[in-house]
Design an enzyme around this catalytic site. Structure first.
Site, PDB file in Angstrom:
ATOM      1  N   CYS A 161       0.823  -1.351  -0.233  1.00  0.00           N
ATOM      2  CA  CYS A 161      -0.157   0.164   0.095  1.00  0.00           C
ATOM      3  C   CYS A 161       0.777   1.078   0.025  1.00  0.00           C
ATOM      4  O   CYS A 161       1.296   1.483   0.958  1.00  0.00           O
ATOM      5  CB  CYS A 161      -0.901  -0.080   1.292  1.00  0.00           C
ATOM      6  SG  CYS A 161      -1.923  -1.431   1.441  1.00  0.00           S
TER       7      CYS A 161
ATOM      8  N   ARG B 259      -7.307 -17.140 -41.580  1.00  0.00           N
ATOM      9  CA  ARG B 259      -8.540 -16.529 -42.206  1.00  0.00           C
ATOM     10  C   ARG B 259      -8.209 -16.138 -43.777  1.00  0.00           C
ATOM     11  O   ARG B 259      -7.055 -15.667 -43.830  1.00  0.00           O
ATOM     12  CB  ARG B 259      -8.285 -15.174 -41.324  1.00  0.00           C
ATOM     13  CG  ARG B 259      -9.199 -13.849 -41.876  1.00  0.00           C
ATOM     14  CD  ARG B 259     -10.814 -14.347 -41.637  1.00  0.00           C
ATOM     15  NE  ARG B 259     -11.797 -13.481 -41.940  1.00  0.00           N
ATOM     16  CZ  ARG B 259     -12.963 -13.374 -42.149  1.00  0.00           C
ATOM     17  NH1 ARG B 259     -13.499 -14.557 -41.752  1.00  0.00           N
ATOM     18  NH2 ARG B 259     -13.690 -12.117 -42.087  1.00  0.00           N
TER      19      ARG B 259
ATOM     20  N   PRO C 199      -5.068   8.985  -2.805  1.00  0.00           N
ATOM     21  CA  PRO C 199      -5.889   9.472  -3.717  1.00  0.00           C
ATOM     22  C   PRO C 199      -5.224  10.664  -4.188  1.00  0.00           C
ATOM     23  O   PRO C 199      -5.471  11.129  -5.528  1.00  0.00           O
ATOM     24  CB  PRO C 199      -7.131   9.806  -2.870  1.00  0.00           C
ATOM     25  CG  PRO C 199      -7.250   8.767  -1.949  1.00  0.00           C
ATOM     26  CD  PRO C 199      -5.865   8.330  -1.569  1.00  0.00           C
TER      27      PRO C 199
ATOM     28  N   GLY D 174       0.034   9.670  -6.309  1.00  0.00           N
ATOM     29  CA  GLY D 174       0.515   8.473  -7.127  1.00  0.00           C
ATOM     30  C   GLY D 174       1.879   8.621  -7.512  1.00  0.00           C
ATOM     31  O   GLY D 174       2.609   8.128  -6.538  1.00  0.00           O
ATOM     32  N   SER D 175       2.063   9.377  -8.776  1.00  0.00           N
ATOM     33  CA  SER D 175       3.330   9.482  -9.090  1.00  0.00           C
ATOM     34  C   SER D 175       4.000  10.516  -8.038  1.00  0.00           C
ATOM     35  O   SER D 175       5.196  10.439  -7.871  1.00  0.00           O
ATOM     36  CB  SER D 175       3.316  10.044 -10.428  1.00  0.00           C
ATOM     37  OG  SER D 175       2.891   9.263 -11.461  1.00  0.00           O
TER      38      SER D 175
ATOM     39  N   GLN E 109      -6.703  -5.187 -34.415  1.00  0.00           N
ATOM     40  CA  GLN E 109      -6.668  -4.648 -36.075  1.00  0.00           C
ATOM     41  C   GLN E 109      -6.894  -6.051 -37.084  1.00  0.00           C
ATOM     42  O   GLN E 109      -7.464  -5.842 -38.050  1.00  0.00           O
ATOM     43  CB  GLN E 109      -5.777  -3.684 -36.268  1.00  0.00           C
ATOM     44  CG  GLN E 109      -5.781  -2.864 -37.644  1.00  0.00           C
ATOM     45  CD  GLN E 109      -7.169  -1.939 -37.667  1.00  0.00           C
ATOM     46  OE1 GLN E 109      -7.618  -1.624 -36.489  1.00  0.00           O
ATOM     47  NE2 GLN E 109      -7.797  -1.621 -38.703  1.00  0.00           N
TER      48      GLN E 109
ATOM     49  N   GLU F  79       2.925   1.028 -11.133  1.00  0.00           N
ATOM     50  CA  GLU F  79       4.227   1.248 -10.549  1.00  0.00           C
ATOM     51  C   GLU F  79       5.208   1.931 -11.353  1.00  0.00           C
ATOM     52  O   GLU F  79       6.279   1.598 -11.753  1.00  0.00           O
ATOM     53  CB  GLU F  79       4.825  -0.488 -10.601  1.00  0.00           C
ATOM     54  CG  GLU F  79       4.049  -1.358  -9.690  1.00  0.00           C
ATOM     55  CD  GLU F  79       4.853  -2.330  -9.478  1.00  0.00           C
ATOM     56  OE1 GLU F  79       6.287  -2.692  -9.138  1.00  0.00           O
ATOM     57  OE2 GLU F  79       4.332  -3.752  -9.516  1.00  0.00           O
TER      58      GLU F  79
ATOM     59  N   SER G  60       9.629  13.208   0.359  1.00  0.00           N
ATOM     60  CA  SER G  60       9.582  11.660   0.194  1.00  0.00           C
ATOM     61  C   SER G  60      10.883  10.824   0.851  1.00  0.00           C
ATOM     62  O   SER G  60      10.669   9.524   1.009  1.00  0.00           O
ATOM     63  CB  SER G  60       9.681  11.522  -1.116  1.00  0.00           C
ATOM     64  OG  SER G  60      11.033  11.839  -1.813  1.00  0.00           O
TER      65      SER G  60
END
Length: 408
Positions: free
Chosen positions: A128, A292, A132, A135-136, A361, A388, A184
């Site tokens: 974890c 095909r 919210p 993130g990055s 495609q 990640e 950080s």
């Protein structure tokens, strides 16, 4: 230390073939069902545990493979089978890597086995980190861990999001802020043991892809854990924080971040996951193009199709080689002087999105239906450029590394 080679040895080939058989015979037939159900495929995880695939011993053997190729080989084969089911099987590994990267030997021996359980009572674990609003941007993390010295306990409060196995895990590894002034660098990782009061599952996400893998919020409300659940121990944390404070004053070198240490170790493995998904879609497209018939001949005889398949095959091989190089370098203790780990994850992720789109495609209208698996593979592939470390973050890491500049 193993020498770098492009050839798997006989033991590795046997493991690869064993995993491929499990992926083909057990995972693929169940892939569409569990994608539709959007539930954790406990019966398949248990089957993997009975065979020894979902176990601490198996992943330890691959992790300590002296060539470095055990983990990427495992990831490629399982994700060739199905990305959602595979992530349910290997998702515990990210939490385990978090403990291996930051914990003491005693912590590793105590907690990692509890993450897996056994064949009769399988367990999962959750790592974890994301929030919210963080993130990055890990420096924006708000989940706090405060030390109660009188009781030798840490008190955790906050909300985590995008947690694989979040809320259903036996063991949660939580990254939290212990010194907000250090950004950080003021983070640490904690073990939240089973059945700890105050931890609960928040929103379970309904996702575009990898839908057989459980992803949810984890809510932490006055979660009290013993002091020994701080990964690495308090003495090591205090020393690291002191160094960070000194370096912050002097504007000096970076100090290791708990979450980043986990992601650095896992990026080539994520690249291998992407290679597996890309290879699966390419093989479906190749087989389809051979059978095909349009305008009186197989569509592979048209350059427009054949050249796409040639590009797909080439890019998959290139992605695999980047992953293998990074994995070997990590095992050999060679530094990522050009961000080789991020390169492998970036390129393989982009290849998976491109190859799965091309596969749709080539199959045309059939590729757009759920009768064929490439539409699911394309949905699954979208996650590799996001989790990640997004592709944009990988490019940031690479550009900073090769330039030596503080690019923002």
């Amino acid at each position: 230390m193993g020498e770098f080679t492009f050839e798997l040895n006989e033991d590795q080939k046997q493991v690869r073939d064993w995993l491929h058989g499990f992926a083909a015979d057990v995972m693929r037939p169940a892939a569409a069902e569990w994608d539709e159900r959007e539930e954790t495929p406990w019966p398949i995880i248990q089957e993997a545990a009975k065979l020894g695939i979902y176990s601490l011993d198996f992943y330890a053997q691959q992790f300590f493979d002296p060539t470095g190729l055990g983990v990427p080989m495992t990831m490629e084969e399982l994700f060739w089978g199905d990305a959602g089911i595979a992530l349910s099987i290997v998702g515990t590994g990210l939490a385990a890597v978090g403990v291996l990267a930051n914990g003491t030997e005693e912590q590793i021996g105590t907690w990692v086995p509890q993450m897996y359980g056994d064949a009769n009572d399988v367990k999962v674990a959750a790592f974890c980190s994301s929030e919210p609003d963080a993130g990055s941007d890990v420096a924006s993390m708000r989940t706090r861990a405060v030390y109660d010295e009188a009781k030798d306990e840490w008190v955790l409060n906050g909300t985590k999001t995008w947690a694989t196995n979040g809320g259903i895990a036996n063991v949660h590894v939580v990254v939290a802020v212990v010194d907000p002034e250090l950004g950080s660098k003021g983070h640490a990782s904690f073990i939240v043991p089973p059945n700890t009061p105050g931890l609960s599952q928040g929103q379970k996400f309904q996702k575009h892809g990898i839908r057989a893998s459980h992803t949810a919020e984890v809510v932490l409300e006055d979660v009290r854990i013993p002091g020994h659940c701080l990964l690495g121990g308090k003495d090591k944390l205090d020393e690291r924080l002191a160094r960070a404070r000194e370096k912050a004053k002097a504007g000096g070198e970076r100090v290791k971040n708990a979450a980043m240490a986990t992601f650095e170790a896992s990026r080539p493995a994520v690249g291998a996951m992407a290679v597996g998904t890309a290879r699966a879609a390419y093989e479906v497209a190749l087989d389809y193009a051979k059978t095909r018939v349009q305008f009186g001949r197989p569509i592979i005889e048209n350059q427009g199709v054949a050249f796409q398949l040639a590009d797909m095959a080439t890019r998959i091989d290139a992605a695999r080689l980047l992953v293998w190089r990074a994995s070997w370098m990590a095992t050999a203790g060679k530094p990522f002087t050009s961000a080789e780990g991020s390169m492998s994850k970036l390129y393989a992720s982009e290849v998976a999105k491109d190859v799965t789109a091309r596969a749709i495609q080539i199959l045309g209208g059939n590729g757009y239906t759920r009768e064929y698996p490439v539409e699911r593979m394309h949905r699954d592939a979208a996650i590799y450029t996001i989790f990640e470390g997004t592709s944009e973050i990988q490019r940031l890491v690479i550009s900073r590394t090769i330039s030596g500049q503080s690019i923002r």
